[in-house]
Design a protein around this motif. Structure first.
Motif, PDB file in Angstrom:
ATOM      1  N   VAL A 304      85.752 -37.316   8.064  1.00  0.00           N
ATOM      2  CA  VAL A 304      86.666 -38.917   7.753  1.00  0.00           C
ATOM      3  C   VAL A 304      88.322 -38.204   7.760  1.00  0.00           C
ATOM      4  N   LEU A 305      88.566 -38.868   8.282  1.00  0.00           N
ATOM      5  CA  LEU A 305      90.294 -38.877   7.583  1.00  0.00           C
ATOM      6  C   LEU A 305      90.874 -39.694   7.374  1.00  0.00           C
ATOM      7  N   PHE A 306      91.505 -39.923   6.088  1.00  0.00           N
ATOM      8  CA  PHE A 306      92.105 -41.701   6.436  1.00  0.00           C
ATOM      9  C   PHE A 306      93.485 -41.493   6.178  1.00  0.00           C
ATOM     10  N   ASP A 307      94.200 -40.972   5.315  1.00  0.00           N
ATOM     11  CA  ASP A 307      95.478 -40.376   5.528  1.00  0.00           C
ATOM     12  C   ASP A 307      95.473 -39.022   4.707  1.00  0.00           C
ATOM     13  N   ASP A 308      97.027 -38.699   4.100  1.00  0.00           N
ATOM     14  CA  ASP A 308      97.584 -37.312   3.790  1.00  0.00           C
ATOM     15  C   ASP A 308      97.260 -37.004   3.087  1.00  0.00           C
ATOM     16  N   ASP A 309      96.523 -37.917   1.778  1.00  0.00           N
ATOM     17  CA  ASP A 309      96.083 -37.799   0.510  1.00  0.00           C
ATOM     18  C   ASP A 309      94.793 -38.328   0.344  1.00  0.00           C
ATOM     19  N   ARG A 310      94.054 -38.866   1.748  1.00  0.00           N
ATOM     20  CA  ARG A 310      92.104 -38.721   1.646  1.00  0.00           C
ATOM     21  C   ARG A 310      91.034 -38.560   1.958  1.00  0.00           C
ATOM     22  N   PHE A 311      90.418 -38.114   1.735  1.00  0.00           N
ATOM     23  CA  PHE A 311      89.107 -37.901   3.354  1.00  0.00           C
ATOM     24  C   PHE A 311      87.915 -38.130   2.700  1.00  0.00           C
ATOM     25  N   GLY A 312      87.277 -38.171   3.258  1.00  0.00           N
ATOM     26  CA  GLY A 312      85.653 -38.838   2.917  1.00  0.00           C
ATOM     27  C   GLY A 312      84.658 -37.977   3.983  1.00  0.00           C
ATOM     28  N   PHE A 313      83.010 -37.540   3.296  1.00  0.00           N
ATOM     29  CA  PHE A 313      82.385 -37.225   4.441  1.00  0.00           C
ATOM     30  C   PHE A 313      80.569 -37.721   4.151  1.00  0.00           C
ATOM     31  N   ILE A 314      80.349 -37.955   5.756  1.00  0.00           N
ATOM     32  CA  ILE A 314      79.036 -38.873   5.436  1.00  0.00           C
ATOM     33  C   ILE A 314      78.295 -37.913   5.315  1.00  0.00           C
ATOM     34  N   TRP A 315      77.083 -37.512   4.333  1.00  0.00           N
ATOM     35  CA  TRP A 315      76.340 -36.886   4.885  1.00  0.00           C
ATOM     36  C   TRP A 315      75.166 -37.662   5.346  1.00  0.00           C
ATOM     37  N   LEU A 316      74.521 -37.136   6.771  1.00  0.00           N
ATOM     38  CA  LEU A 316      73.994 -37.886   7.254  1.00  0.00           C
ATOM     39  C   LEU A 316      72.523 -37.525   6.970  1.00  0.00           C
ATOM     40  N   GLU A 317      72.184 -36.256   6.514  1.00  0.00           N
ATOM     41  CA  GLU A 317      70.353 -36.365   6.197  1.00  0.00           C
ATOM     42  C   GLU A 317      70.221 -37.260   4.893  1.00  0.00           C
ATOM     43  N   LEU A 318      71.556 -37.203   3.817  1.00  0.00           N
ATOM     44  CA  LEU A 318      70.987 -37.524   2.306  1.00  0.00           C
ATOM     45  C   LEU A 318      71.452 -39.526   2.615  1.00  0.00           C
ATOM     46  N   LYS A 319      72.242 -40.112   3.637  1.00  0.00           N
ATOM     47  CA  LYS A 319      72.779 -40.860   3.394  1.00  0.00           C
ATOM     48  C   LYS A 319      73.547 -41.018   2.934  1.00  0.00           C
ATOM     49  N   PHE A 321      77.829 -40.304   1.067  1.00  0.00           N
ATOM     50  CA  PHE A 321      79.153 -40.671   1.405  1.00  0.00           C
ATOM     51  C   PHE A 321      79.887 -40.477   0.678  1.00  0.00           C
ATOM     52  N   SER A 322      80.922 -39.659   0.496  1.00  0.00           N
ATOM     53  CA  SER A 322      81.753 -38.383  -1.070  1.00  0.00           C
ATOM     54  C   SER A 322      82.555 -38.954  -0.192  1.00  0.00           C
ATOM     55  N   LEU A 323      84.059 -39.865  -0.762  1.00  0.00           N
ATOM     56  CA  LEU A 323      85.716 -39.579  -1.217  1.00  0.00           C
ATOM     57  C   LEU A 323      86.133 -39.324  -1.623  1.00  0.00           C
ATOM     58  N   TYR A 324      87.241 -37.856  -1.241  1.00  0.00           N
ATOM     59  CA  TYR A 324      87.783 -37.480  -2.202  1.00  0.00           C
ATOM     60  C   TYR A 324      89.242 -37.509  -2.176  1.00  0.00           C
ATOM     61  N   SER A 325      90.251 -37.851  -3.005  1.00  0.00           N
ATOM     62  CA  SER A 325      91.357 -37.784  -3.302  1.00  0.00           C
ATOM     63  C   SER A 325      92.600 -36.537  -3.694  1.00  0.00           C
ATOM     64  N   ARG A 326      93.406 -36.404  -3.180  1.00  0.00           N
ATOM     65  CA  ARG A 326      93.963 -35.603  -4.060  1.00  0.00           C
ATOM     66  C   ARG A 326      94.219 -35.400  -5.333  1.00  0.00           C
ATOM     67  N   ILE A 327      94.559 -34.887  -5.467  1.00  0.00           N
ATOM     68  CA  ILE A 327      95.198 -34.200  -7.038  1.00  0.00           C
ATOM     69  C   ILE A 327      96.636 -33.920  -7.182  1.00  0.00           C
ATOM     70  N   LYS A 328      97.787 -34.617  -7.513  1.00  0.00           N
ATOM     71  CA  LYS A 328      98.949 -34.326  -7.286  1.00  0.00           C
ATOM     72  C   LYS A 328      99.538 -33.874  -8.979  1.00  0.00           C
ATOM     73  N   VAL A 329      99.080 -33.422  -9.065  1.00  0.00           N
ATOM     74  CA  VAL A 329      99.308 -32.345 -10.648  1.00  0.00           C
ATOM     75  C   VAL A 329     100.077 -31.102 -10.132  1.00  0.00           C
ATOM     76  N   PRO A 330     101.494 -31.029 -10.515  1.00  0.00           N
ATOM     77  CA  PRO A 330     102.136 -29.907  -9.402  1.00  0.00           C
ATOM     78  C   PRO A 330     101.965 -28.188 -10.707  1.00  0.00           C
ATOM     79  N   PHE A 331     101.355 -27.919 -10.135  1.00  0.00           N
ATOM     80  CA  PHE A 331     101.223 -27.014 -10.891  1.00  0.00           C
ATOM     81  C   PHE A 331     101.409 -25.580 -10.372  1.00  0.00           C
ATOM     82  N   GLN A 332     102.259 -24.402 -10.877  1.00  0.00           N
ATOM     83  CA  GLN A 332     103.354 -24.356 -11.145  1.00  0.00           C
ATOM     84  C   GLN A 332     102.765 -22.837 -11.209  1.00  0.00           C
TER      85      GLN A 332
END
Length: 354
Positions: A304-319, A321-332
Motif C-alpha cells: 500500500v503506497l500512502f505518499d512519498d515517504d510512507r508505505f505499508g504491507f498487509i501480510w495476508l497469512e499472518l493477518k 500490517f507493517s507500516l514503513y516511514s522514510r529515514i531522512k538522515v542525510p548519509f554522505q
C-alpha cells in the motif's frame, strides 16, 4: 550506530549512539577507543580486513558489564532499545522474542565487523524515491528496510533483522505489473473480500509464470543451438528497457490521486496511526519463517503506497500490517558508483545472511 525510534513510532527520528572513536596522533600514529557500555571510553582496536570492510575489537570488555549482572544489563538495554520496562510487556511471546534479541546482540558487543552499504540508485520511472525505511514488525519491534526498484519489481531488503528473518533477506517483493483495485471502504473492512482479491491475483501471476516457462521451453526446442544469439532478448539490457517501460506504464497511468483506506477487521497493526488514504496498491509477497530462519516461505500480501515517504504491507497469512516511514538522515558518500555495484552489494549481504 543508528537506532530506530521506539516501537511503534515509525515517524519519529532515528537515534544516534557512538560505538568507537579514533584519535589521530603525530607521526601517523592513532589510538582507538571503544565507546560501548556505560563506563566511558576504553581501549580498543581496529583492523582493515579488505576493501569496504573493517572490524573493531574491544580490549577491555569488563567496561561493558554492569555491577548488577546480566539482569541489570538486560533491563538497561530494554529501556534504551524499546523505551519500556519488562513489566510493560504483558505478551509472553513478545517477552521471549525480546530476550532472544538481547542474548544474540550482547554476544557480539566486543567484536564487530562493518561492511559498506550503498543507497539504492533511482530513476524517473520509480514509484517513489528509493531508500531506507523504518518498519513495524509486530513483536520484533522496528526494523530497517531498504526499498529498491528493479524494473517491474520492487524489493524491500532487511538491513536489520530478527530471530526469524535475518538482515540481508528480502522481506517483501512488490509486483509492479499487478496493481490491485481495492473494494470500497465498507467492503474493505471485510478481510475475506480482500483475501479473495489477492488470491485471485496470486493465481493469475502463477499462470503467467507457467506460460512464460512453457514459451521459453518451446523457443529453445524450436531454435537450433548453433543459431541462437550469444545475448538473447531476455538479457540484461533488453530486460531493463522492457521492465522500466512496463513499470512506468503501470505506476503512472493507473495510479489514482487518492483513495480511502482502512485495515480490514482482524488485521493486527502495532501502529494504529496509519494514513486513511492511499495512492495505489500492488500485489506482493512477504517472507516469513520460524525461529532461526527455519522453513522460510514467500506468502501473498498487499503493498500500500500512502505518499512519498510512507508505505505499508498487509501480510495476508499472518493477518498483520507493517507500516514503513522514510529515514531522512542525510548519509554522505553512500551513493552506489553504478547499478551493477548496488546489485552486487545486495547479493553479498544476502549471502552473508544465509
Amino acid at each position: 550506530m543508528y537506532l530506530p525510534p521506539h516501537d511503534p513510532h515509525v515517524d519519529d527520528p532515528m537515534r544516534f549512539k557512538p560505538l568507537f572513536r579514533i584519535h589521530l596522533m603525530e607521526r601517523k600514529c592513532a589510538t582507538v577507543e571503544c565507546m560501548y557500555g556505560h563506563k566511558g571510553p576504553h581501549n580498543g582496536h581496529i583492523q582493515i580486513v579488505k576493501k569496504d570492510e573493517f572490524s573493531t575489537k574491544c580490549n577491555q570488555t569488563d567496561h561493558h558489564r554492569m555491577s548488577g549482572g546480566r539482569q541489570e544489563e538486560f533491563r538497561t538495554w530494554l529501556r534504551e532499545e524499546w523505551g519500556r520496562t519488562l513489566e510493560d510487556i504483558f505478551h509472553e511471546h513478545m517477552q521471549e522474542l525480546i530476550l532472544m534479541k538481547f542474548i544474540y546482540t550482547s554476544q557480539y558487543d566486543n567484536c564487530l565487523t562493518y561492511r559498506r552499504i550503498y543507497l539504492p540508485p533511482s530513476s524517473p520511472e520509480d514509484l517513489i524515491q528509493p531508500g531506507l525505511f523504518k518498519g513495524t514488525y509486530g513483536s520484533h519491534g522496528l526494523e530497517i528496510v531498504m526499498l529498491s526498484f528493479h524494473g517491474k519489481k520492487a524489493k524491500g531488503t532487511k538491513i536489520t533483522g530478527d530471530p526469524n528473518i535475518p538482515a540481508g533477506q528480502q522481506t517483501v517483493e512488490i509486483d509492479l505489473a499487478h496493481p490491485l483495485q481495492l473494494p470500497d471502504i465498507e467492503n474493505l473492512r471485510d478481510f475475506s473480500e480482500l483475501s479473495r482479491i489477492v488470491l485471485e491475483v496470486q493465481e493469475q501471476v502463477r499462470r503467467e509464470e507457467q506460460e512464460r516457462e512453457q514459451q521459453q521451453e518451446e523457443e529453445e526446442h524450436s531454435q537450433p543451438a548453433a543459431s541462437q544469439p550469444a545475448s538473447p532478448l531476455g538479457g540484461e539490457g533488453a530486460e531493463g528497457e522492457e521492465t522500466a517501460a512496463g513499470a512506468e506504464g503501470t505506476t503512472q497511468d493507473k495510479a489514482p490521486a487518492s483513495q480511502p483506506f482502512v485495515l480490514p477487521m482482524g488485521v493486527i497493526s502495532r501502529n494504529e496511526d496509519y494514513p486513511r488514504t492511499c495512492r495505489i496498491c500492488f500485489y506482493g509477497t512477504g517472507l516469513i519463517a520460524g525461529h532461526g530462519f527455519t522453513s522460510p516461505e514467500r506468502t501473498p500480501g498487499v503493498f500500500v503506497l500512502f505518499d512519498d515517504d510512507r508505505f505499508g504491507f498487509i501480510w495476508l497469512e499472518l493477518k498483520s500490517f507493517s507500516l514503513y516511514s522514510r529515514i531522512k538522515v542525510p548519509f554522505q558518500n553512500a551513493q552506489a558508483p553504478s547499478r551493477e555495484a548496488f546489485d552486487e552489494m545486495l547479493k553479498n549481504i544476502q549471502s552473508l545472511a544465509t
